[in-house]
Write a protein that holds these residues in place. Structure first.
Motif, PDB file in Angstrom:
ATOM      1  N   ARG A  97       0.847  -1.199   0.000  1.00  0.00           N
ATOM      2  CA  ARG A  97       0.000   0.000   0.000  1.00  0.00           C
ATOM      3  C   ARG A  97       0.884   1.252   0.000  1.00  0.00           C
ATOM      4  O   ARG A  97       0.647   2.201  -0.747  1.00  0.00           O
ATOM      5  CB  ARG A  97      -0.939  -0.007   1.200  1.00  0.00           C
ATOM      6  CG  ARG A  97      -1.910   1.167   1.212  1.00  0.00           C
ATOM      7  CD  ARG A  97      -2.966   1.031   2.301  1.00  0.00           C
ATOM      8  NE  ARG A  97      -3.917  -0.005   1.913  1.00  0.00           N
ATOM      9  CZ  ARG A  97      -4.057  -1.193   2.538  1.00  0.00           C
ATOM     10  NH1 ARG A  97      -3.332  -1.464   3.608  1.00  0.00           N
ATOM     11  NH2 ARG A  97      -4.928  -2.072   2.110  1.00  0.00           N
ATOM     12  N   ALA A  98       1.930   1.250   0.820  1.00  0.00           N
ATOM     13  CA  ALA A  98       2.837   2.397   0.882  1.00  0.00           C
ATOM     14  C   ALA A  98       3.553   2.601  -0.454  1.00  0.00           C
ATOM     15  O   ALA A  98       3.715   3.739  -0.907  1.00  0.00           O
ATOM     16  CB  ALA A  98       3.853   2.200   2.008  1.00  0.00           C
ATOM     17  N   GLN A  99       3.968   1.510  -1.097  1.00  0.00           N
ATOM     18  CA  GLN A  99       4.606   1.615  -2.411  1.00  0.00           C
ATOM     19  C   GLN A  99       3.647   2.210  -3.432  1.00  0.00           C
ATOM     20  O   GLN A  99       4.023   3.072  -4.226  1.00  0.00           O
ATOM     21  CB  GLN A  99       5.066   0.229  -2.886  1.00  0.00           C
ATOM     22  CG  GLN A  99       6.184  -0.366  -2.079  1.00  0.00           C
ATOM     23  CD  GLN A  99       7.496   0.322  -2.360  1.00  0.00           C
ATOM     24  OE1 GLN A  99       7.927   0.418  -3.502  1.00  0.00           O
ATOM     25  NE2 GLN A  99       8.135   0.818  -1.321  1.00  0.00           N
ATOM     26  N   ALA A 100       2.400   1.753  -3.408  1.00  0.00           N
ATOM     27  CA  ALA A 100       1.391   2.259  -4.348  1.00  0.00           C
ATOM     28  C   ALA A 100       1.086   3.735  -4.075  1.00  0.00           C
ATOM     29  O   ALA A 100       0.935   4.523  -5.013  1.00  0.00           O
ATOM     30  CB  ALA A 100       0.119   1.425  -4.259  1.00  0.00           C
ATOM     31  N   GLU A 101       1.002   4.110  -2.807  1.00  0.00           N
ATOM     32  CA  GLU A 101       0.749   5.514  -2.466  1.00  0.00           C
ATOM     33  C   GLU A 101       1.887   6.410  -2.939  1.00  0.00           C
ATOM     34  O   GLU A 101       1.660   7.515  -3.442  1.00  0.00           O
ATOM     35  CB  GLU A 101       0.523   5.662  -0.961  1.00  0.00           C
ATOM     36  CG  GLU A 101      -0.806   5.098  -0.515  1.00  0.00           C
ATOM     37  CD  GLU A 101      -0.961   5.000   0.999  1.00  0.00           C
ATOM     38  OE1 GLU A 101       0.070   5.106   1.731  1.00  0.00           O
ATOM     39  OE2 GLU A 101      -2.100   4.804   1.451  1.00  0.00           O
ATOM     40  N   ASP A 102       3.119   5.932  -2.784  1.00  0.00           N
ATOM     41  CA  ASP A 102       4.269   6.706  -3.237  1.00  0.00           C
ATOM     42  C   ASP A 102       4.230   6.893  -4.756  1.00  0.00           C
ATOM     43  O   ASP A 102       4.446   8.003  -5.256  1.00  0.00           O
ATOM     44  CB  ASP A 102       5.568   6.002  -2.830  1.00  0.00           C
ATOM     45  CG  ASP A 102       6.802   6.743  -3.299  1.00  0.00           C
ATOM     46  OD1 ASP A 102       6.976   7.914  -2.903  1.00  0.00           O
ATOM     47  OD2 ASP A 102       7.581   6.144  -4.076  1.00  0.00           O
ATOM     48  N   LEU A 103       3.940   5.837  -5.474  1.00  0.00           N
ATOM     49  CA  LEU A 103       3.869   5.916  -6.933  1.00  0.00           C
ATOM     50  C   LEU A 103       2.714   6.807  -7.382  1.00  0.00           C
ATOM     51  O   LEU A 103       2.866   7.619  -8.294  1.00  0.00           O
ATOM     52  CB  LEU A 103       3.727   4.508  -7.507  1.00  0.00           C
ATOM     53  CG  LEU A 103       3.938   4.320  -8.995  1.00  0.00           C
ATOM     54  CD1 LEU A 103       5.274   4.875  -9.454  1.00  0.00           C
ATOM     55  CD2 LEU A 103       3.830   2.841  -9.345  1.00  0.00           C
ATOM     56  N   LEU A 104       1.572   6.690  -6.707  1.00  0.00           N
ATOM     57  CA  LEU A 104       0.423   7.531  -7.041  1.00  0.00           C
ATOM     58  C   LEU A 104       0.758   9.011  -6.816  1.00  0.00           C
ATOM     59  O   LEU A 104       0.313   9.870  -7.580  1.00  0.00           O
ATOM     60  CB  LEU A 104      -0.798   7.128  -6.217  1.00  0.00           C
ATOM     61  CG  LEU A 104      -2.116   7.796  -6.596  1.00  0.00           C
ATOM     62  CD1 LEU A 104      -2.562   7.361  -7.990  1.00  0.00           C
ATOM     63  CD2 LEU A 104      -3.190   7.454  -5.574  1.00  0.00           C
TER      64      LEU A 104
END
Length: 130
Positions: A97-104
């Protein structure tokens, strides 16, 4: 919450866990090394592995490199859709989730809110077939 993701993850054999993590890790590495075809092959394999085991968390992990490829191809709608699915799904691991939030966060603000989210396995099937 992470309970369901870890519960299903914890009931797998160590080979199943290691294979899912390895396929997704290879996909992420290839995407970051600007090898989109290789990354796509690995994430498709990761999605097939997740589907065979019925483990949402593995499928969600594989959506991140798929989103990285979409971003590299300037497909902001696909990027946003995949990342929002990872972020909002209850079986996503906190790290993913943190990786996806960073990419978003790298997307322009107007591209960060997709219109509706598909079912996880519908999105996975579309990626496996692409």
């Amino acid at each position: 919450d992470d309970f369901h993701a870890y519960y299903h993850f914890g009931n797998l054999t160590s080979w199943d866990r290691d294979m899912g993590l390895a396929l997704t890790g290879c996909s992420r590495a290839a995407a970051r090394l600007d090898q989109p075809e290789r990354a796509a092959g690995y994430y498709r394999s990761a999605l097939k592995h997740a589907e065979s085991l019925h483990v949402d968390a593995f499928a969600l992990m594989a959506l991140i490199p798929a989103a990285e490829i979409a971003l590299a191809e300037d497909d902001l709608d696909q990027t946003s859709l995949l990342l929002a699915l990872v972020i909002k799904h209850p079986h996503t691991f906190a790290y993913d989730r943190a990786q996806a939030e960073d990419l978003l966060g790298r997307l322009p603000k107007e591209s960060r809110s997709p219109q509706g989210l598909p079912d996880l396995w519908h999105a996975a099937a579309e990626l496996m077939d692409s």
